[in-house]
Design a protein around this motif. Structure first.
Motif, PDB file in Angstrom:
ATOM      1  N   ARG A  72       0.839  -1.203   0.000  1.00 30.11           N
ATOM      2  CA  ARG A  72       0.000   0.000   0.000  1.00 30.11           C
ATOM      3  C   ARG A  72       0.868   1.243   0.000  1.00 30.11           C
ATOM      4  N   ARG A  73       0.537   2.188  -0.886  1.00 27.55           N
ATOM      5  CA  ARG A  73       1.143   3.516  -0.919  1.00 27.55           C
ATOM      6  C   ARG A  73       0.021   4.539  -0.796  1.00 27.55           C
ATOM      7  N   GLN A  74       0.249   5.570   0.054  1.00 24.94           N
ATOM      8  CA  GLN A  74      -0.820   6.547   0.227  1.00 24.94           C
ATOM      9  C   GLN A  74      -0.362   7.917   0.711  1.00 24.94           C
ATOM     10  N   ASP A  75       0.818   8.034   1.294  1.00 25.70           N
ATOM     11  CA  ASP A  75       1.214   9.333   1.839  1.00 25.70           C
ATOM     12  C   ASP A  75       2.721   9.585   1.839  1.00 25.70           C
ATOM     13  N   GLY A  76       3.508   8.677   1.333  1.00 28.72           N
ATOM     14  CA  GLY A  76       4.950   8.869   1.281  1.00 28.72           C
ATOM     15  C   GLY A  76       5.661   8.744   2.608  1.00 28.72           C
ATOM     16  N   SER A  77       4.998   8.152   3.606  1.00 30.85           N
ATOM     17  CA  SER A  77       5.578   8.079   4.954  1.00 30.85           C
ATOM     18  C   SER A  77       6.629   6.986   5.101  1.00 30.85           C
ATOM     19  N   VAL A  78       6.697   6.059   4.157  1.00 28.53           N
ATOM     20  CA  VAL A  78       7.637   4.931   4.244  1.00 28.53           C
ATOM     21  C   VAL A  78       8.572   4.963   3.038  1.00 28.53           C
ATOM     22  N   ASN A  79       9.864   4.753   3.291  1.00 31.91           N
ATOM     23  CA  ASN A  79      10.866   4.713   2.229  1.00 31.91           C
ATOM     24  C   ASN A  79      10.898   3.316   1.612  1.00 31.91           C
ATOM     25  N   PHE A  80      10.532   3.205   0.335  1.00 29.39           N
ATOM     26  CA  PHE A  80      10.520   1.922  -0.352  1.00 29.39           C
ATOM     27  C   PHE A  80      11.815   1.669  -1.134  1.00 29.39           C
ATOM     28  N   PHE A  81      12.762   2.583  -1.080  1.00 28.06           N
ATOM     29  CA  PHE A  81      14.053   2.385  -1.736  1.00 28.06           C
ATOM     30  C   PHE A  81      14.976   1.729  -0.721  1.00 28.06           C
ATOM     31  N   PHE A 167      12.541 -10.790  -8.865  1.00 25.72           N
ATOM     32  CA  PHE A 167      12.486  -9.524  -8.136  1.00 25.72           C
ATOM     33  C   PHE A 167      13.894  -8.960  -8.009  1.00 25.72           C
ATOM     34  N   SER A 168      14.002  -7.635  -8.137  1.00 28.24           N
ATOM     35  CA  SER A 168      15.296  -6.964  -8.031  1.00 28.24           C
ATOM     36  C   SER A 168      15.247  -5.841  -7.017  1.00 28.24           C
ATOM     37  N   THR A 169      16.330  -5.654  -6.299  1.00 30.33           N
ATOM     38  CA  THR A 169      16.511  -4.521  -5.399  1.00 30.33           C
ATOM     39  C   THR A 169      17.862  -3.894  -5.709  1.00 30.33           C
ATOM     40  N   VAL A 170      18.142  -2.779  -5.066  1.00 28.08           N
ATOM     41  CA  VAL A 170      19.378  -2.067  -5.344  1.00 28.08           C
ATOM     42  C   VAL A 170      20.612  -2.921  -5.057  1.00 28.08           C
ATOM     43  N   ASN A 180      21.432  -1.017 -13.449  1.00 27.40           N
ATOM     44  CA  ASN A 180      20.683  -1.463 -12.271  1.00 27.40           C
ATOM     45  C   ASN A 180      19.345  -0.736 -12.228  1.00 27.40           C
ATOM     46  N   CYS A 181      18.279  -1.412 -12.656  1.00 25.55           N
ATOM     47  CA  CYS A 181      16.957  -0.781 -12.719  1.00 25.55           C
ATOM     48  C   CYS A 181      16.482  -0.320 -11.344  1.00 25.55           C
ATOM     49  N   ALA A 182      16.722  -1.103 -10.311  1.00 23.91           N
ATOM     50  CA  ALA A 182      16.273  -0.732  -8.970  1.00 23.91           C
ATOM     51  C   ALA A 182      16.923   0.575  -8.521  1.00 23.91           C
ATOM     52  N   LEU A 183      18.162   0.793  -8.918  1.00 22.07           N
ATOM     53  CA  LEU A 183      18.848   2.037  -8.589  1.00 22.07           C
ATOM     54  C   LEU A 183      18.223   3.205  -9.347  1.00 22.07           C
ATOM     55  N   TYR A 184      17.987   3.012 -10.652  1.00 19.06           N
ATOM     56  CA  TYR A 184      17.422   4.085 -11.466  1.00 19.06           C
ATOM     57  C   TYR A 184      15.972   4.390 -11.081  1.00 19.06           C
ATOM     58  N   GLN A 185      15.212   3.338 -10.795  1.00 17.12           N
ATOM     59  CA  GLN A 185      13.789   3.492 -10.481  1.00 17.12           C
ATOM     60  C   GLN A 185      13.540   3.707  -8.987  1.00 17.12           C
ATOM     61  N   ARG A 186      14.592   3.558  -8.199  1.00 13.80           N
ATOM     62  CA  ARG A 186      14.575   3.818  -6.759  1.00 13.80           C
ATOM     63  C   ARG A 186      13.474   3.047  -6.036  1.00 13.80           C
ATOM     64  N   GLY A 187      13.498   1.739  -6.264  1.00 12.12           N
ATOM     65  CA  GLY A 187      12.520   0.870  -5.602  1.00 12.12           C
ATOM     66  C   GLY A 187      12.943  -0.575  -5.684  1.00 12.12           C
ATOM     67  N   GLY A 188      11.998  -1.457  -5.472  1.00 17.76           N
ATOM     68  CA  GLY A 188      12.182  -2.887  -5.653  1.00 17.76           C
ATOM     69  C   GLY A 188      10.997  -3.401  -6.445  1.00 17.76           C
ATOM     70  N   TRP A 189      11.239  -4.220  -7.475  1.00 16.86           N
ATOM     71  CA  TRP A 189      10.153  -4.639  -8.356  1.00 16.86           C
ATOM     72  C   TRP A 189      10.639  -5.803  -9.211  1.00 16.86           C
ATOM     73  N   TRP A 190       9.742  -6.370  -9.988  1.00 14.90           N
ATOM     74  CA  TRP A 190      10.102  -7.415 -10.938  1.00 14.90           C
ATOM     75  C   TRP A 190      10.568  -6.728 -12.220  1.00 14.90           C
ATOM     76  N   TYR A 191      11.663  -6.009 -12.110  1.00 18.52           N
ATOM     77  CA  TYR A 191      12.141  -5.195 -13.227  1.00 18.52           C
ATOM     78  C   TYR A 191      12.549  -6.058 -14.414  1.00 18.52           C
ATOM     79  N   HIS A 192      12.292  -5.500 -15.580  1.00 18.22           N
ATOM     80  CA  HIS A 192      12.663  -6.145 -16.842  1.00 18.22           C
ATOM     81  C   HIS A 192      13.804  -5.307 -17.411  1.00 18.22           C
ATOM     82  N   ALA A 193      13.479  -4.351 -18.291  1.00 17.43           N
ATOM     83  CA  ALA A 193      14.521  -3.472 -18.840  1.00 17.43           C
ATOM     84  C   ALA A 193      13.953  -2.095 -19.227  1.00 17.43           C
TER      85      ALA A 193
END
Length: 241
Positions: A72-81, A167-170, A180-193
């Motif tokens: 869940r995302r709703q207010d930016g209170s948690v750092n997902f990077f 799944f990829s993380t930084v 490094n997609c997680a670095l560029y996108q600043r998150g964790g996800w099932w990144y492709h390209a």
């Protein structure tokens, strides 16, 4: 919120119908499942997955209930990077912004067929949804690879492109890109390209943002990659006939 031995059984003989969501925190429920609709209210529950016990938000008011909110995302209170370990075990608060955890989600989806519902909302209050008739994660040995079924909904399909991706993380770069997609996108996800969706990206206030890389909370088919959504949530439940 993470691995604890044993579980406490609490007296459920009190009148559940008069309980608030806050009073529902910690109620014992059947292992690995949120209660089915009609038996409880939405709130935070302890789910027992073998030796793993996690706190999760169970949503009972939406489309028949029985949903486990896994993100869940709703207010930016948690750092997902953050790192692989945090994404593995989960972080945040289930009554606010949070990520349930890759391992808990794997445990849940390995116990039977599940469906996925993605809820999105922009800064103008417009909502959209994406439904996938099957959803599961492979074990950590396969980097929690995404397995996804057929799409339905009005948000557009921005997740199928990530199907069958690990799944990829930084600090665990498993994407198909040379960088490094997680670095560029600043998150964790099932990144492709790299991504057609990035719901664990940076929560940019106001929607439109300008960065070198598209690192917002976005769903490309709904408002595009340069628009960071106000709200996003991912919910799963056992697939219904």
């Amino acid at each position: 919120m993470r691995e604890r031995e044993g579980s406490e059984e609490e007296d459920s003989s009190e009148e559940e119908d008069s309980c608030s969501a806050e009073e529902l925190v910690g109620l014992a429920v059947p292992p690995s499942l949120c209660p089915q609709a009609g038996h409880s209210q939405s709130g935070v529950y302890e789910l027992q997955l073998g030796r793993l016990q996690v706190s999760a938000w169970c949503e009972q008011q939406l489309e028949g209930g029985g949903w486990t909110v896994i993100q869940r995302r709703q207010d930016g209170s948690v750092n997902f990077f953050t790192t692989w370990q945090h994404y593995k075990v989960g972080f945040g608060r289930p009554d606010g912004e949070y990520w349930l955890g890759l391992e808990p989600v794997h445990q849940l989806t390995s116990r039977g067929d599940h469906e996925l519902l993605v809820l999105l909302e922009d800064w103008g209050g417009r909502g959209a949804r994406a439904h996938y008739d099957s959803f599961s994660l492979e074990p950590e040995s396969d980097h929690y690879r995404l397995r996804l079924g057929q799409y339905h909904g009005d948000a557009g399909d921005s997740l199928s492109w990530h199907n069958d991706k690990p799944f990829s993380t930084v600090d665990r770069d498993r994407d198909s890109y040379s960088g490094n997609c997680a670095l560029y996108q600043r998150g964790g996800w099932w990144y492709h390209a790299c991504a057609h969706s990035n719901l664990n990206g940076v929560w940019h206030r106001g929607g439109h943002y300008r960065n070198r890389y598209q690192d917002g909370v976005y769903w490309a088919e709904f408002r595009g990659g340069a628009y960071s959504l106000k709200k996003a949530a991912m919910l799963i439940r056992p697939a219904r006939p």
